[in-house]
Design a protein around this motif. Structure first.
Motif, PDB file in Angstrom:
ATOM      1  N   GLU A 113       4.290   5.019  20.701  1.00  0.00           N
ATOM      2  CA  GLU A 113       5.218   4.144  19.993  1.00  0.00           C
ATOM      3  C   GLU A 113       5.682   4.825  18.701  1.00  0.00           C
ATOM      4  OE1 GLU A 113       5.475  -0.524  18.594  1.00  0.00           O
ATOM      5  OE2 GLU A 113       3.506   0.417  18.770  1.00  0.00           O
ATOM      6  N   ALA A 114       7.003   4.912  18.528  1.00  0.00           N
ATOM      7  CA  ALA A 114       7.590   5.494  17.313  1.00  0.00           C
ATOM      8  C   ALA A 114       8.038   4.338  16.409  1.00  0.00           C
ATOM      9  CB  ALA A 114       8.771   6.376  17.666  1.00  0.00           C
ATOM     10  N   TYR A 115       7.789   4.485  15.112  1.00  0.00           N
ATOM     11  CA  TYR A 115       8.186   3.447  14.171  1.00  0.00           C
ATOM     12  C   TYR A 115       8.263   4.050  12.779  1.00  0.00           C
ATOM     13  CZ  TYR A 115       3.191   3.332  12.999  1.00  0.00           C
ATOM     14  OH  TYR A 115       1.927   3.677  12.602  1.00  0.00           O
ATOM     15  N   GLU A 116       8.701   3.242  11.819  1.00  0.00           N
ATOM     16  CA  GLU A 116       8.777   3.704  10.431  1.00  0.00           C
ATOM     17  C   GLU A 116       7.927   2.821   9.537  1.00  0.00           C
ATOM     18  OE1 GLU A 116      11.706   5.462   7.108  1.00  0.00           O
ATOM     19  OE2 GLU A 116      12.237   5.426   9.216  1.00  0.00           O
ATOM     20  N   LEU A 117       7.002   3.452   8.832  1.00  0.00           N
ATOM     21  CA  LEU A 117       6.138   2.753   7.879  1.00  0.00           C
ATOM     22  C   LEU A 117       6.879   2.703   6.547  1.00  0.00           C
ATOM     23  CD1 LEU A 117       3.243   1.580   7.933  1.00  0.00           C
ATOM     24  CD2 LEU A 117       2.460   3.746   6.975  1.00  0.00           C
ATOM     25  N   THR A 118       7.059   1.485   5.998  1.00  0.00           N
ATOM     26  CA  THR A 118       7.862   1.317   4.786  1.00  0.00           C
ATOM     27  C   THR A 118       7.045   0.693   3.650  1.00  0.00           C
ATOM     28  OG1 THR A 118       8.594  -0.934   5.307  1.00  0.00           O
ATOM     29  CG2 THR A 118       9.886   0.896   6.258  1.00  0.00           C
ATOM     30  N   GLN A 119       7.652   0.652   2.491  1.00  0.00           N
ATOM     31  CA  GLN A 119       7.037   0.027   1.316  1.00  0.00           C
ATOM     32  C   GLN A 119       6.767  -1.457   1.581  1.00  0.00           C
ATOM     33  OE1 GLN A 119       5.799   1.502  -1.399  1.00  0.00           O
ATOM     34  NE2 GLN A 119       5.071  -0.523  -2.021  1.00  0.00           N
ATOM     35  N   GLU A 120       7.617  -2.091   2.359  1.00  0.00           N
ATOM     36  CA  GLU A 120       7.427  -3.504   2.707  1.00  0.00           C
ATOM     37  C   GLU A 120       6.082  -3.707   3.416  1.00  0.00           C
ATOM     38  OE1 GLU A 120       9.313  -6.531   5.944  1.00  0.00           O
ATOM     39  OE2 GLU A 120      10.747  -5.382   4.751  1.00  0.00           O
ATOM     40  N   HIS A 121       5.703  -2.740   4.223  1.00  0.00           N
ATOM     41  CA  HIS A 121       4.413  -2.838   4.918  1.00  0.00           C
ATOM     42  C   HIS A 121       3.248  -2.690   3.939  1.00  0.00           C
ATOM     43  CE1 HIS A 121       7.172  -1.476   8.260  1.00  0.00           C
ATOM     44  NE2 HIS A 121       6.842  -2.718   8.545  1.00  0.00           N
ATOM     45  N   MET A 122       3.457  -1.919   2.877  1.00  0.00           N
ATOM     46  CA  MET A 122       2.412  -1.787   1.858  1.00  0.00           C
ATOM     47  C   MET A 122       2.211  -3.121   1.136  1.00  0.00           C
ATOM     48  SD  MET A 122       1.502   1.280   2.387  1.00  0.00           S
ATOM     49  CE  MET A 122       2.105   1.044   4.055  1.00  0.00           C
ATOM     50  N   VAL A 123       3.321  -3.838   0.907  1.00  0.00           N
ATOM     51  CA  VAL A 123       3.239  -5.162   0.271  1.00  0.00           C
ATOM     52  C   VAL A 123       2.456  -6.115   1.173  1.00  0.00           C
ATOM     53  CG1 VAL A 123       4.604  -7.158  -0.501  1.00  0.00           C
ATOM     54  CG2 VAL A 123       5.348  -4.832  -1.070  1.00  0.00           C
ATOM     55  N   GLU A 124       2.716  -6.041   2.491  1.00  0.00           N
ATOM     56  CA  GLU A 124       1.967  -6.871   3.440  1.00  0.00           C
ATOM     57  C   GLU A 124       0.469  -6.558   3.363  1.00  0.00           C
ATOM     58  OE1 GLU A 124       3.626  -6.343   7.364  1.00  0.00           O
ATOM     59  OE2 GLU A 124       5.591  -7.096   6.747  1.00  0.00           O
ATOM     60  N   LEU A 125       0.128  -5.284   3.249  1.00  0.00           N
ATOM     61  CA  LEU A 125      -1.283  -4.883   3.150  1.00  0.00           C
ATOM     62  C   LEU A 125      -1.915  -5.387   1.863  1.00  0.00           C
ATOM     63  CD1 LEU A 125      -1.149  -1.209   4.483  1.00  0.00           C
ATOM     64  CD2 LEU A 125      -2.253  -3.153   5.598  1.00  0.00           C
ATOM     65  N   GLU A 126      -1.177  -5.301   0.765  1.00  0.00           N
ATOM     66  CA  GLU A 126      -1.707  -5.734  -0.534  1.00  0.00           C
ATOM     67  C   GLU A 126      -2.101  -7.210  -0.509  1.00  0.00           C
ATOM     68  OE1 GLU A 126       1.370  -4.485  -3.247  1.00  0.00           O
ATOM     69  OE2 GLU A 126       0.837  -2.367  -2.956  1.00  0.00           O
ATOM     70  N   GLN A 127      -1.428  -8.003   0.315  1.00  0.00           N
ATOM     71  CA  GLN A 127      -1.737  -9.431   0.408  1.00  0.00           C
ATOM     72  C   GLN A 127      -3.039  -9.697   1.161  1.00  0.00           C
ATOM     73  OE1 GLN A 127       1.892 -10.889   2.158  1.00  0.00           O
ATOM     74  NE2 GLN A 127       2.995 -10.805   0.220  1.00  0.00           N
TER      75      GLN A 127
END
Length: 193
Positions: A113-127
């Protein structure tokens, strides 16, 4: 029926070595369908929703979690939310910081699976960060030879646990994990002897 929910790590899959060890061990002992190992979304918020639905469908108090690496990070969040027992194997306790270095295009080598890890995903992790873990919920398993994560961070985040397995050497995969299969099934109250 008691269940063990295996939560795989970053760019891994439901067929990881540790998941396979647990499924095979449970089946050999006659406990069919007691180990659940889903393929998780690479998006943190979606992965958590997937896991919450599995926990709730199986009655939270009947579920024990086991998470490896990023799966351990997710497991800690879910352990606190549902107050359920959890095994953390070389957990990525600083996932939001660690994964920032990997922003951009990704390819999961297990699922293609190809995808792009973004800053938005980091915000999700921080929560999902756990700051005050409930000590008696956890069994922490770390090996000092972890070549991906600093094992000391896990010991700092989880200074007290119901059970601790702290080994020198090893690596991020947790060398010799299969030695603990029966004890893990006992911790999950699947195996009673």
């Amino acid at each position: 029926m008691k269940k063990l929910l295996y939560i795989h790590g970053f760019n891994s899959s439901e067929r990881s070595h540790k998941a396979s060890v647990m499924m095979k061990s449970a089946q050999q002992l006659g406990f069919v369908d007691t180990v659940i190992s889903p393929r998780l979304s690479w998006q943190p918020a979606k992965a958590i929703i997937q896991l919450e639905s599995i926990i709730e469908a199986n009655c939270p108090q009947n579920v024990t979690l086991i998470g490896s690496s990023l799966g351990g990070f997710y497991a800690a969040y879910l352990a606190e939310k549902y107050q359920i027992k959890t095994i953390l194997v070389n957990p990525a306790v600083q996932a939001p910081v660690l994964l920032k270095d990997l922003l951009g295009p990704q390819l999961n080598p297990y699922t293609d699976e190809a995808y792009e890890l973004t800053q938005e995903h980091m915000v999700e992790l921080e929560q999902l960060v756990v700051t005050q873990p409930t000590a008696d919920l956890y069994w922490l398993m770390v090996q000092e030879g972890d070549d991906v994560l600093d094992y000391r961070e896990a010991l700092k985040t989880f200074p007290k646990t119901a059970r601790l397995t702290h080994e020198s050497n090893g690596d991020h995969s947790f060398v010799g994990f299969d030695r603990f299969a029966k004890d893990i099934l006992r911790f999950a109250e699947i195996l009673n002897n």
